[in-house]
Structures are given as C-alpha cells and as structure tokens.
Design an enzyme around this catalytic site. Structure first.
Site, PDB file in Angstrom:
ATOM      1  N   GLN A 132       0.841  -1.194   0.000  1.00 15.62           N
ATOM      2  CA  GLN A 132       0.000   0.000   0.000  1.00 15.62           C
ATOM      3  C   GLN A 132       0.877   1.246   0.000  1.00 15.62           C
ATOM      4  O   GLN A 132       1.907   1.291   0.667  1.00 15.62           O
ATOM      5  CB  GLN A 132      -0.910   0.004   1.232  1.00 15.62           C
ATOM      6  N   ASP A 155      -4.195   1.979  -2.904  1.00 14.67           N
ATOM      7  CA  ASP A 155      -4.543   2.930  -1.845  1.00 14.67           C
ATOM      8  C   ASP A 155      -4.075   4.354  -2.140  1.00 14.67           C
ATOM      9  O   ASP A 155      -3.506   5.031  -1.282  1.00 14.67           O
ATOM     10  CB  ASP A 155      -3.963   2.472  -0.498  1.00 14.67           C
ATOM     11  N   ASP A 178      -8.337  -0.755  -4.455  1.00 13.50           N
ATOM     12  CA  ASP A 178      -8.911   0.053  -3.378  1.00 13.50           C
ATOM     13  C   ASP A 178      -8.341   1.473  -3.385  1.00 13.50           C
ATOM     14  O   ASP A 178      -8.057   2.047  -2.328  1.00 13.50           O
ATOM     15  CB  ASP A 178      -8.631  -0.584  -2.011  1.00 13.50           C
ATOM     16  N   TRP A 236     -14.862  -2.075   2.713  1.00 15.88           N
ATOM     17  CA  TRP A 236     -13.787  -2.260   3.686  1.00 15.88           C
ATOM     18  C   TRP A 236     -14.374  -2.561   5.070  1.00 15.88           C
ATOM     19  O   TRP A 236     -13.806  -3.296   5.856  1.00 15.88           O
ATOM     20  CB  TRP A 236     -12.900  -1.012   3.709  1.00 15.88           C
TER      21      TRP A 236
END
Length: 319
Positions: A132, A155, A178, A236
């Site tokens: 991430q 991310d 994401d 999430w």
C-alpha cells in the site's frame, strides 16, 4: 530586577514572532529554482500562522518537489495552488512494507487541517508495487480539491476520518486496488477515475450512523489497456456507502459491478443511477445493490450530503 528584565525580553520576543512578515493575506511563492520565498512546500506551510482568519495562498511554481508534506491541524484557510496541474508535482515513494511502516504512514500529502483548498497540483506516490502506498491522506473537514491529479497504485487516496467532508472536482485519480478508500463523506464531481489493474476502484468504510459516504457524479471511469475485470467497489467495513450517478462507466467494470468482500449484504449501501457506457448495464448487477429512482436522487446534492452538524460547507461555490 532580573525578573522584570526577563519578562520584558520574553514579551519582546513574542511580539516580534507575532509580527512575522508572513502573518498577512499576501501570497507566498514556492519555486525549486529559488525565485520564490521558499524552495519547498513544507517550508511555506511552516510560516503560516495558526488558526488564520484570512485566506492565505501558497503558490507553487512548476517543478518536481520530492517532499513528504503535512498540513497540521492548527492551520486553516490555506489554498495550495499549483502553476500547472501536470507540471507542478509533489512526489514521494514510501510504501507499507518499508520498515513495517504500514499503510497510514505512507502518504505524500497529509491534510490534518480544516478549510483547506488544493488546486492544480499533482500529488504522487511513485513507490514500487510492493505494498500500500498512499498519495493523499485526509483527516480535515471542509476540504476542496480542484483540478488535481492523484497518482499511485494501491490505496492512492485515503479519506481517513469519519464525518469529515471532502469535495473533489475535475480531478484525475488513478490506482490499482482500493485506490479510493476510507470513512469520510466525499463528493467527486466531474472526475476521471482510472484503473491500472484488474481490481477494485473503491473501498469505503462508512460508519453505520453516517448517512452518506462516497458520491460520484458526472465522473468518467476508464482503464489501462488490458484491464478488463474491475469492480466499482468492495466494502472495507460494514455499512459502506458508495453511489455512482450520471457517470460514464467503461467496459473494464464487470457486469456484476460490485464485490461483497464477504460482508453482510443487508447492510452494504451500494447504489447507481443513470450511468452510461460499456460497463453501465445493470442487467447482471449484484442483487444486493440498488438502482435509485429519479425521485431519490433529486435530494442527493452536495448541499444535502454535506449538511451535517458541523460548520456549514458549500463547496460548489468555494474558491
């Protein structure tokens, strides 16, 4: 006598400090070539007075600024304005697996303050694909991002604090997995959202007692060549709220549209309305998602979405 002299000296120093030449609404200029008052963005942020009641512009000239920047919570009413969105670049390269850093310390720009506007700047995390790597991390309320570019992989944009309100308009956001995630209330207007791999666009973690989460209006969802298996989002946390309306949805979005991440279908709030494009067909959408009616979406406006118990926020007319 010594005590009196000490008090006088202390008061004198404080007076000088309070009369900083930057304690005014004048624009501060940042330039890598030395033609501005500062060569780094963080230096310009540091001279701003706490809890300013006036509007302060930090104008950042074209250039690449390799910095890890924090706009701290005691600042307010700052506008960070780039000369050119594609040529004014703030970049860093931290990722979650550097010295067990974890996701939430990897940011390039972290905004802890309220009432901040960022315009015409690229915020980039160009770390290798090893974990991430956040480009933008927000915790402040009443934030506006106009004409910005957010570049990264997993991310990219983290809206990190529940109840805070964020307005993205005419921005470009790219990533892999994401790459728009968090619990905040965020409205995305006229933004381009680019998937760089087969994965998930959003990962909202909207709290149960928060009426709204992510709203995408008049946005365009595109993908790199060869990317064909993407989801609009996965939750999430339970109660995730994400709405796409009036958007152009590319063919990289799978017919099912959404992934449940093994969460309870009954509490996930995933919705669409009036979208178009190769990936917009709702015939095979997950049966636990909703298609809103015209009557329902008429009340979903920035004014309504941002009408919480906090201070008023009218981002449509914000500077």
């Amino acid at each position: 006598m010594l005590i009196v002299m000490f008090i006088f000296q202390f008061s004198f120093i404080n007076t000088i400090s309070a009369q900083s030449k930057y304690d005014n609404p004048d624009t501060i200029v940042v330039s890598r070539d030395g033609t501005g008052q500062f060569r780094t963005v963080q230096e310009a942020i540091e001279v701003c007075r706490a809890f300013m009641e006036y509007h302060k512009v930090i104008y950042v000239k074209k250039g690449v600024y390799k910095e890890k920047i924090v706009i701290p919570s005691w600042l307010t009413n700052i506008e960070l304005c780039g000369e050119d969105a594609k040529e004014t670049i703030i970049t860093y390269d931290d990722h979650a697996n550097i010295n067990k850093m974890g996701t939430f310390r990897t940011y390039t720009l972290k905004v802890e303050a309220n009432d901040i506007t960022v315009k015409n700047i690229t915020i980039e995390n160009n770390a290798a694909k090893l974990g991430q790597a956040v480009a933008l991390h927000t915790e402040g309320d009443r934030l506006v991002f106009r004409g910005c570019r957010f570049l990264g992989n997993q991310d990219t944009v983290y809206t990190g604090l529940a109840g805070t309100r964020i307005y993205f308009v005419d921005c470009y956001i790219e990533g892999t997995t994401d790459f728009i995630f968090g619990p905040s209330i965020a409205w995305f207007e006229g933004c381009t959202i680019k998937s760089k791999s087969d994965s998930y666009v959003t990962a909202a973690s909207t709290p149960k007692d928060q009426e709204y989460g992510y709203v995408f209006n008049n946005c365009r969802l595109i993908a790199d060549a060869g990317v064909t298996k993407c989801y609009l989002g996965r939750p999430w946390r339970q109660y995730a709220y994400t709405l796409f309306m009036n958007c152009e949805i590319g063919g990289h979005i799978l017919p099912v549209g959404w992934n449940d991440w093994k969460k309870d279908h009954a509490v996930i709030r995933y919705m669409e309305y009036n979208n178009h494009g190769a990936g917009a067909s709702t015939k095979e959408r997950a049966d636990w998602t909703r298609q809103l009616t015209r009557k329902e979406v008429q009340r979903i406006t920035p004014a309504v979405v941002f009408a919480t118990g906090r201070a008023p926020f009218n981002p449509v007319n914000a500077n």
